[in-house]
Every structure is written in structure tokens, then in C-alpha cells.
Design a protein around this motif. Structure first.
Motif, PDB file in Angstrom:
ATOM      1  N   ASP A 182      19.443 -12.154  10.788  1.00 27.41           N
ATOM      2  CA  ASP A 182      20.329 -11.509   9.810  1.00 27.41           C
ATOM      3  C   ASP A 182      19.826 -11.786   8.396  1.00 27.41           C
ATOM      4  O   ASP A 182      20.567 -12.212   7.511  1.00 27.41           O
ATOM      5  N   GLN A 183      18.539 -11.504   8.199  1.00 28.90           N
ATOM      6  CA  GLN A 183      17.892 -11.860   6.934  1.00 28.90           C
ATOM      7  C   GLN A 183      17.043 -10.704   6.414  1.00 28.90           C
ATOM      8  O   GLN A 183      16.277 -10.095   7.156  1.00 28.90           O
ATOM      9  N   TRP A 184      17.195 -10.411   5.111  1.00 24.31           N
ATOM     10  CA  TRP A 184      16.378  -9.421   4.433  1.00 24.31           C
ATOM     11  C   TRP A 184      15.317 -10.140   3.600  1.00 24.31           C
ATOM     12  O   TRP A 184      15.586 -11.194   3.028  1.00 24.31           O
ATOM     13  N   SER A 185      14.127  -9.558   3.524  1.00 24.61           N
ATOM     14  CA  SER A 185      13.042 -10.103   2.708  1.00 24.61           C
ATOM     15  C   SER A 185      12.376  -8.975   1.937  1.00 24.61           C
ATOM     16  O   SER A 185      12.386  -7.821   2.386  1.00 24.61           O
ATOM     17  N   GLY A 186      11.785  -9.297   0.796  1.00 28.10           N
ATOM     18  CA  GLY A 186      11.043  -8.305   0.051  1.00 28.10           C
ATOM     19  C   GLY A 186       9.829  -7.842   0.841  1.00 28.10           C
ATOM     20  O   GLY A 186       9.180  -8.634   1.516  1.00 28.10           O
ATOM     21  N   LYS A 187       9.509  -6.551   0.735  1.00 28.35           N
ATOM     22  CA  LYS A 187       8.368  -6.020   1.483  1.00 28.35           C
ATOM     23  C   LYS A 187       7.661  -4.932   0.688  1.00 28.35           C
ATOM     24  O   LYS A 187       8.297  -4.160  -0.035  1.00 28.35           O
ATOM     25  N   ILE A 188       6.323  -4.862   0.869  1.00 30.78           N
ATOM     26  CA  ILE A 188       5.530  -3.798   0.268  1.00 30.78           C
ATOM     27  C   ILE A 188       4.580  -3.246   1.327  1.00 30.78           C
ATOM     28  O   ILE A 188       4.061  -3.993   2.167  1.00 30.78           O
ATOM     29  N   ILE A 189       4.388  -1.941   1.302  1.00 32.12           N
ATOM     30  CA  ILE A 189       3.470  -1.253   2.213  1.00 32.12           C
ATOM     31  C   ILE A 189       2.474  -0.459   1.383  1.00 32.12           C
ATOM     32  O   ILE A 189       2.847   0.222   0.428  1.00 32.12           O
ATOM     33  N   LYS A 190       1.207  -0.550   1.765  1.00 30.90           N
ATOM     34  CA  LYS A 190       0.139   0.196   1.108  1.00 30.90           C
ATOM     35  C   LYS A 190      -0.437   1.189   2.116  1.00 30.90           C
ATOM     36  O   LYS A 190      -0.910   0.801   3.189  1.00 30.90           O
ATOM     37  N   TYR A 191      -0.397   2.478   1.748  1.00 27.39           N
ATOM     38  CA  TYR A 191      -0.890   3.523   2.653  1.00 27.39           C
ATOM     39  C   TYR A 191      -2.040   4.267   1.982  1.00 27.39           C
ATOM     40  O   TYR A 191      -1.887   4.804   0.887  1.00 27.39           O
ATOM     41  N   ASN A 192      -3.200   4.276   2.634  1.00 28.94           N
ATOM     42  CA  ASN A 192      -4.387   4.940   2.111  1.00 28.94           C
ATOM     43  C   ASN A 192      -4.399   6.397   2.556  1.00 28.94           C
ATOM     44  O   ASN A 192      -4.451   6.691   3.756  1.00 28.94           O
ATOM     45  N   LEU A 193      -4.336   7.313   1.611  1.00 26.52           N
ATOM     46  CA  LEU A 193      -4.294   8.733   1.935  1.00 26.52           C
ATOM     47  C   LEU A 193      -5.610   9.240   2.510  1.00 26.52           C
ATOM     48  O   LEU A 193      -5.629  10.229   3.254  1.00 26.52           O
ATOM     49  N   ALA A 194      -6.709   8.592   2.172  1.00 27.59           N
ATOM     50  CA  ALA A 194      -8.020   9.070   2.618  1.00 27.59           C
ATOM     51  C   ALA A 194      -8.263   8.819   4.099  1.00 27.59           C
ATOM     52  O   ALA A 194      -8.790   9.682   4.806  1.00 27.59           O
ATOM     53  N   ASP A 195      -7.878   7.626   4.579  1.00 28.35           N
ATOM     54  CA  ASP A 195      -8.170   7.296   5.980  1.00 28.35           C
ATOM     55  C   ASP A 195      -6.938   6.892   6.788  1.00 28.35           C
ATOM     56  O   ASP A 195      -7.058   6.440   7.938  1.00 28.35           O
ATOM     57  N   SER A 196      -5.743   7.025   6.192  1.00 30.65           N
ATOM     58  CA  SER A 196      -4.466   6.747   6.876  1.00 30.65           C
ATOM     59  C   SER A 196      -4.300   5.286   7.291  1.00 30.65           C
ATOM     60  O   SER A 196      -3.484   4.974   8.163  1.00 30.65           O
ATOM     61  N   THR A 197      -5.059   4.388   6.681  1.00 35.67           N
ATOM     62  CA  THR A 197      -4.892   2.973   6.995  1.00 35.67           C
ATOM     63  C   THR A 197      -3.668   2.403   6.284  1.00 35.67           C
ATOM     64  O   THR A 197      -3.270   2.881   5.218  1.00 35.67           O
TER      65      THR A 197
END
Length: 358
Positions: A182-197
Motif C-alpha cells: 500500500d505504498q506509492w513511490s516516485g517513478k519516471i519512464i524513458k521511451y525511445n521513439l527511434a527503437d521503442s526501447t
């Protein structure tokens, strides 16, 4: 019976004439000055709202009804304004002439709304609200072109709050839920448009990233605690996503932005410059008894919707607050009062007609 029918017919004619005359009167009573801002207003639960144009003094220049619900997410990219429904999959593209294009994501109006939305290279980039699945909260990342063709669709373990497109990369910030704890944490996602990584990073617990800006080659994210107070900024490496350091303040932050190699923020309703040692220099105060509901930046101008803490109804109109144009270079401010008809104003977003502000 004939007299009754005649009476009813006369009443209907009179009512029709009154409605027609009222519309003509309203149209003729509009300001003839140039439109400085467009306002999108909508109801949180019902499909009812509209588009209102106002001049620099707050006088209405045009008015249009729209069947829209909870349009509360927005961005301004290259003079095109995109606005998204938070509770409903109804969205808008609006140009500087006030021309409105309505669209749905995934070509289905019955899907959920968005938690954040923007434009990148003429494509619509959005994160759609999801639900709790597999012990966490999931959102749906979507990219589609103006014609509605789906270019990308991925499920991310995040509740997103902001999105940033930089070159060929999309950064999504928000919070991650661990349901078992029952815990929230800060998160970041990086998505590369060129290769979908995809690269992800979950930072400290009991935190929620709210707003992200690119400054000095790093990502600066405002951080809310679990009570909703925003008094920290995390600095993240834009490549590795690792947290480099944090800036802590004793005042609440309602907006952050960067310009000309400087970082700025609104602290307790005062526009401030943020120094590297976390000290702040006060520049200009926003209107009293208001709070920053939304903001947009274009070149050396940053625009705020300073919404009244308490609304005031008068003669069928409601005073909602001010649209504030702050010139960063010259430290000058122009406030435009915002009043619209007393209906459908749960969600208010705006954008400036840039050509009229120089």
C-alpha cells in the motif's frame, strides 16, 4: 379550443423571437478587439461546455458550445493547443483562430480519458488512465497521428502526471503503486521513439512526481508528499534516470519552468528564480486569494490561470480569477480577468493567442 391553441401558438412565437433576439444581442455585444486568450470550460461529470474567446481586458470576443467533459489536461506546442479529457475520451486540437478539431484516442469514445497529453512532430502523445492490475496501477501509453492511425500502444506500470518530449525521447513521470505494501513511490519512464526501447526508475517511497522540466541537461521534477504538499524538486539524469540530488524548500511549489539558462517556480503564489543552492529570489506576486490552476510557457512569456479560491457570481456570470501573462525578461505582468456564464466551469484550461501578445 381554437383560442387556447392560438394563445399557445402566440406564446411559442414570442419565446422563439426572444431567444433569437437574445442570441443576436449577445453576438452584437461581443468585443471587437482581437482575441488574446481562448478558454475551454467543461463540467466534470456531464458532456457540456464550450470555447470562449476573450480580449486583453477580459471582454468576450466569441463563444461556442461544445459537448465535452472534464477537459483538464493540456499543452501548447508550436501555436497548436491540445486539450484532453481526464474522465472521458474526448479531446480537442485548437489553432490560433479558435478552430476546433475534436477527436478520440484509439478511435473509441468509450475508453477512459488521459492523465497527460501533448504533441510531438505532429503526432499526439498521451497516457490514458487505466486501473489496478497485477499488484500495481497501470496506464496506457498511446501515440497516434492526426488522422487517427495508431503508431504505438503500450501498458506502463505508472500513474502518470506529466510528459516531456525531447528530440526522439519521451519522458513520463508520476508514481508507482506497490499494492501489497500500500505504498506509492516516485517513478519516471524513458521511451525511445527511434527503437521503442524503455528505461524505468522508481525513486524514493511516499512520493509522487507532479511536473517535469528540462534544465541544464537534467530533468527537474517537482515532488509531492502523500499529503499533497510540493516542497521538493528531484534532479534526475536524463540518460540513466538516476536521482542526482534533491532541492528542498519551506514553501509550497505550484509550478516550475525554465528559461534562458535559469530555473523558476511559483512558491506560495509568488514567481521566483531558483538558485543552484536552493535559495529563491522573489520576482512578482500573483493575484491575491488565487492559486495557480495551470500554466503554459512560450519564449519569454509564461502564462498562468490564477483561479479564485472562492468564486463570485454576478448577473449570470462567474468570476473565476485571472489569466496572467508574465514577461520573464522584463519582469512585467499583465492580468486579464476571467468571467464566463455561470455554468460548466468545473474544469477550466486556456491558451494564449501568441501573435497578439508581443
Amino acid at each position: 379550443m381554437k383560442k387556447r391553441l392560438l394563445t399557445i401558438g402566440c406564446i411559442l412565437v414570442i419565446v422563439t423571437i426572444c431567444i433569437f433576439c437574445n442570441k443576436i444581442f449577445k453576438k452584437n455585444s461581443f468585443s471587437t478587439e482581437k482575441t488574446a486568450y481562448y478558454i475551454v470550460h467543461s463540467d466534470m461529470l456531464n458532456k457540456s461546455g464550450g470555447l470562449v474567446g476573450i480580449d486583453r481586458d477580459g471582454n468576450i470576443t466569441r463563444q461556442e458550445s461544445l459537448k465535452i467533459q472534464d477537459i483538464s489536461k493540456s499543452d501548447l506546442v508550436d501555436n497548436t493547443f491540445i486539450a484532453g479529457g481526464n474522465r472521458a475520451n474526448n479531446h480537442l486540437l485548437i489553432d490560433t483562430q479558435g478552430n476546433v478539431t475534436e477527436f478520440n484516442l484509439l478511435d473509441n469514445p468509450n475508453y477512459s480519458g488521459v492523465t497527460t497529453i501533448t504533441i510531438n512532430n505532429e503526432n499526439i502523445v498521451a497516457v490514458m488512465n487505466g486501473n489496478i492490475t497485477d499488484n500495481t496501477y497501470q496506464n496506457l501509453f498511446v501515440i497516434q497521428d492526426i488522422q487517427g492511425n495508431i503508431l504505438e500502444k503500450k501498458i506502463f506500470d505508472i500513474f502518470a502526471s506529466d510528459i516531456l518530449c525531447e528530440n526522439n525521447t519521451v519522458y513520463i513521470i508520476g508514481s508507482y503503486l506497490n499494492l501489497e505494501k500500500d505504498q506509492w513511490s516516485g517513478k519516471i519512464i524513458k521511451y525511445n521513439l527511434a527503437d521503442s526501447t524503455i528505461k524505468e526508475n522508481i525513486t524514493s517511497p511516499n512520493r509522487d512526481y507532479k511536473e517535469v522540466v528540462l534544465y541544464d541537461g537534467n530533468l527537474y521534477c517537482s515532488v509531492a508528499d502523500m499529503n499533497g504538499y510540493i516542497k521538493e524538486i528531484d534532479i534526475l539524469d536524463m540518460d540513466s534516470l538516476e536521482k542526482l540530488t534533491s532541492m528542498n524548500f519551506d514553501k509550497n511549489i505550484s509550478s516550475i519552468f525554465s528559461f534562458n539558462n535559469f530555473l523558476y517556480g511559483v512558491f506560495d503564489n509568488i514567481i521566483c528564480k531558483i538558485e543552484s543552492d536552493s535559495t529563491i529570489v522573489e520576482l512578482s506576486s500573483l493575484p491575491q486569494n488565487t492559486y495557480v490552476s495551470s500554466s503554459l510557457i512560450n519564449e519569454n512569456h509564461v502564462y498562468f490561470f490564477s483561479r479564485n479560491e472562492a468564486t463570485e457570481n454576478k448577473n449570470g456570470y462567474v468570476n473565476l480569477g485571472f489569466i496572467v501573462d508574465y514577461d520573464i525578461l522584463n519582469n512585467q505582468m499583465k492580468s486579464t480577468p476571467l468571467s464566463i456564464e455561470n455554468k460548466n466551469y468545473d474544469s477550466i484550461i486556456f491558451f494564449p493567442v501568441i501573435e497578439n501578445h508581443n
